[in-house]
Design an enzyme around this catalytic site. Sequence first.
Site, PDB file in Angstrom:
ATOM      1  N   TYR A  89       0.854  -1.187   0.000  1.00 57.02           N
ATOM      2  CA  TYR A  89       0.000   0.000   0.000  1.00 57.02           C
ATOM      3  C   TYR A  89       0.886   1.231   0.000  1.00 57.02           C
ATOM      4  O   TYR A  89       1.838   1.322   0.786  1.00 57.02           O
ATOM      5  CB  TYR A  89      -0.890  -0.010   1.252  1.00 57.02           C
ATOM      6  CG  TYR A  89      -1.793   1.199   1.382  1.00 57.02           C
ATOM      7  CD1 TYR A  89      -2.857   1.390   0.507  1.00 57.02           C
ATOM      8  CD2 TYR A  89      -1.585   2.141   2.383  1.00 57.02           C
ATOM      9  CE1 TYR A  89      -3.693   2.493   0.634  1.00 57.02           C
ATOM     10  CE2 TYR A  89      -2.416   3.241   2.516  1.00 57.02           C
ATOM     11  CZ  TYR A  89      -3.474   3.420   1.645  1.00 57.02           C
ATOM     12  OH  TYR A  89      -4.297   4.508   1.775  1.00 57.02           O
ATOM     13  N   ASP A 149       9.373   3.067  -0.219  1.00 60.98           N
ATOM     14  CA  ASP A 149       8.311   3.694   0.560  1.00 60.98           C
ATOM     15  C   ASP A 149       8.527   3.314   2.020  1.00 60.98           C
ATOM     16  O   ASP A 149       8.159   2.235   2.470  1.00 60.98           O
ATOM     17  CB  ASP A 149       6.939   3.235   0.057  1.00 60.98           C
ATOM     18  CG  ASP A 149       5.804   3.900   0.838  1.00 60.98           C
ATOM     19  OD1 ASP A 149       6.107   4.630   1.809  1.00 60.98           O
ATOM     20  OD2 ASP A 149       4.633   3.679   0.488  1.00 60.98           O
ATOM     21  N   LYS A 173       4.563   8.919   9.191  1.00 60.47           N
ATOM     22  CA  LYS A 173       4.400   8.290  10.504  1.00 60.47           C
ATOM     23  C   LYS A 173       5.430   8.764  11.538  1.00 60.47           C
ATOM     24  O   LYS A 173       5.287   9.853  12.059  1.00 60.47           O
ATOM     25  CB  LYS A 173       4.400   6.772  10.346  1.00 60.47           C
ATOM     26  CG  LYS A 173       3.234   6.324   9.438  1.00 60.47           C
ATOM     27  CD  LYS A 173       2.957   4.836   9.507  1.00 60.47           C
ATOM     28  CE  LYS A 173       2.062   4.337   8.392  1.00 60.47           C
ATOM     29  NZ  LYS A 173       0.655   4.295   8.685  1.00 60.47           N
TER      30      LYS A 173
HETATM   31  N1  PMP Z   1       2.903   4.123   2.382  1.00 59.03           N
HETATM   32  C1  PMP Z   1       2.914   3.193   3.336  1.00 59.03           C
HETATM   33  C2  PMP Z   1       3.972   2.131   3.309  1.00 59.03           C
HETATM   34  C3  PMP Z   1       1.968   3.220   4.355  1.00 59.03           C
HETATM   35  O1  PMP Z   1       1.991   2.282   5.315  1.00 59.03           O
HETATM   36  C4  PMP Z   1       0.995   4.243   4.367  1.00 59.03           C
HETATM   37  C5  PMP Z   1      -0.076   4.344   5.440  1.00 59.03           C
HETATM   38  N2  PMP Z   1      -0.323   3.246   6.192  1.00 59.03           N
HETATM   39  C6  PMP Z   1       1.022   5.193   3.342  1.00 59.03           C
HETATM   40  C7  PMP Z   1       1.995   5.112   2.371  1.00 59.03           C
HETATM   41  C8  PMP Z   1       0.021   6.307   3.294  1.00 59.03           C
HETATM   42  O2  PMP Z   1       0.258   7.195   4.326  1.00 59.03           O
HETATM   43  P1  PMP Z   1      -0.925   8.156   4.859  1.00 59.03           P
HETATM   44  O3  PMP Z   1      -1.946   7.258   5.466  1.00 59.03           O
HETATM   45  O4  PMP Z   1      -0.229   9.061   5.806  1.00 59.03           O
HETATM   46  O5  PMP Z   1      -1.449   8.877   3.655  1.00 59.03           O
END
Ligand code: PMP
Length: 420
Positions: free
Chosen positions: A135, A230, A258
């Site tokens: 994701y 990511d 995060k």
């Molecule tokens: N990339 C990864 C690997 C994630 O785990 C997440 C959120 N869980 C996101 C992108 C998206 O981040 P956000 O929810 O802050 O938009």
Amino acid sequence: MARAARLMPGGVSSPVRAFGGVGGEPFVVSSGAGARIRDVDGREYIDYVMSWGALALGHAAPAVLDAVECALRRGTSFGMPTELEADLAEAITARMPHVEMLRFVSSGSEATMSAVRLARAFTGRSAILKFDGCYHGHADGFLVRAGSGIATLGLPDSPGVPQALASLTLVSPFNDAARVREMARIHASSLAAIIVEPVVGNAGFIAPDSAFLPELRAIADETGALLIFDEVMTGFRIAPGGARERFGVVPDLTTLGKVMGGGLPAAAYGGRREIMELVAPAGPVYQAGTLSGNPLAMAAGLATLRALTPALHDRMAARTARLVSGFGESAARAGLPFTADHAGSMWGYFFRSEPVRDFTQARASDTALFRRFYHAALARGVFMAPSPFEAAFVSAAHGDAEIDATLDRLDDALRAAVAS
Ligand code: PMP
């Protein structure tokens, strides 16, 4: 929740919070302190969601509260540069030297979306390659075989994503470098970027095989595509310097979120200077944000990174290791198929006998057992992500006492799940 559900889809501000993957009603939070979270009915849980990995120091960590309070009294947002942005940028680049320049944004979704735009501009190509179950936020081109809430809720792909955009996203199984190589060969002239969660958290926790990330680096080099890590979830979580430090593989671009926001909305994308200099106003690739680099979020992130010393990372990793192995021993005693793993303070488990290497295997785990176990654990005061396709997190506030209490409760919950 009833009041919220009349006004907000599912009564929530983000889908997985609605407990769709496990059934039942979500609890409504009133407060958190350290490793614990409390709901409006006064129930208390030891928390392993930790705002989905954002809270490395735990709830209401004094260092973060002090820093935010200090920033708060000066004003909440200016729409002009502050010193805090340069301070946090320095703290990040010191820990991740391959991030030579970066741009702050407010969410992980913005970071990944912007990194892909930049990779497309830099390479002059359009296609991206992602991995099944990974994701990368909710931008159109990523909602193809994405894990996390999409997998939890069983949504195939999202309506509203134009086919023309979805067709630019190639998907390979995780840990299958041969498949990536084959796809990259076929699409060599159009492949702008390979984007990967270096340790997957959004299909449940899945570690990379030792050759996988080095292979991705080699394939990117051979085809001229950029490699994007990511690290929204793994950054400052699986090692002080993230995936590069842990695996020795250097990406071209990195996305962060995060932990770097200390529980406030902050994220970033960054990487090699020659690529980042394409971002406006230094270059022509447009990306902007009213609240980007928000001073409260910068202060929270800075306080968090300063507190996260290598020694603290080691302590958190050791406690996570103890939790994962104790949980495994309980599952073995209960006679259940079980596999668990961790990287630093990020961890996860599946009800499956063999280790999980990709999303197909994750989906083949016993999700019905997961649901029974989940509610048994919650009833005993352990809050984990309400989905078999999410990772879990230990914070600096999870001391030995919390780990011991958790292991007792999980042992009991496993036996209850077998009996039910
Ligand atoms: N990339 C990864 C690997 C994630 O785990 C997440 C959120 N869980 C996101 C992108 C998206 O981040 P956000 O929810 O802050 O938009």
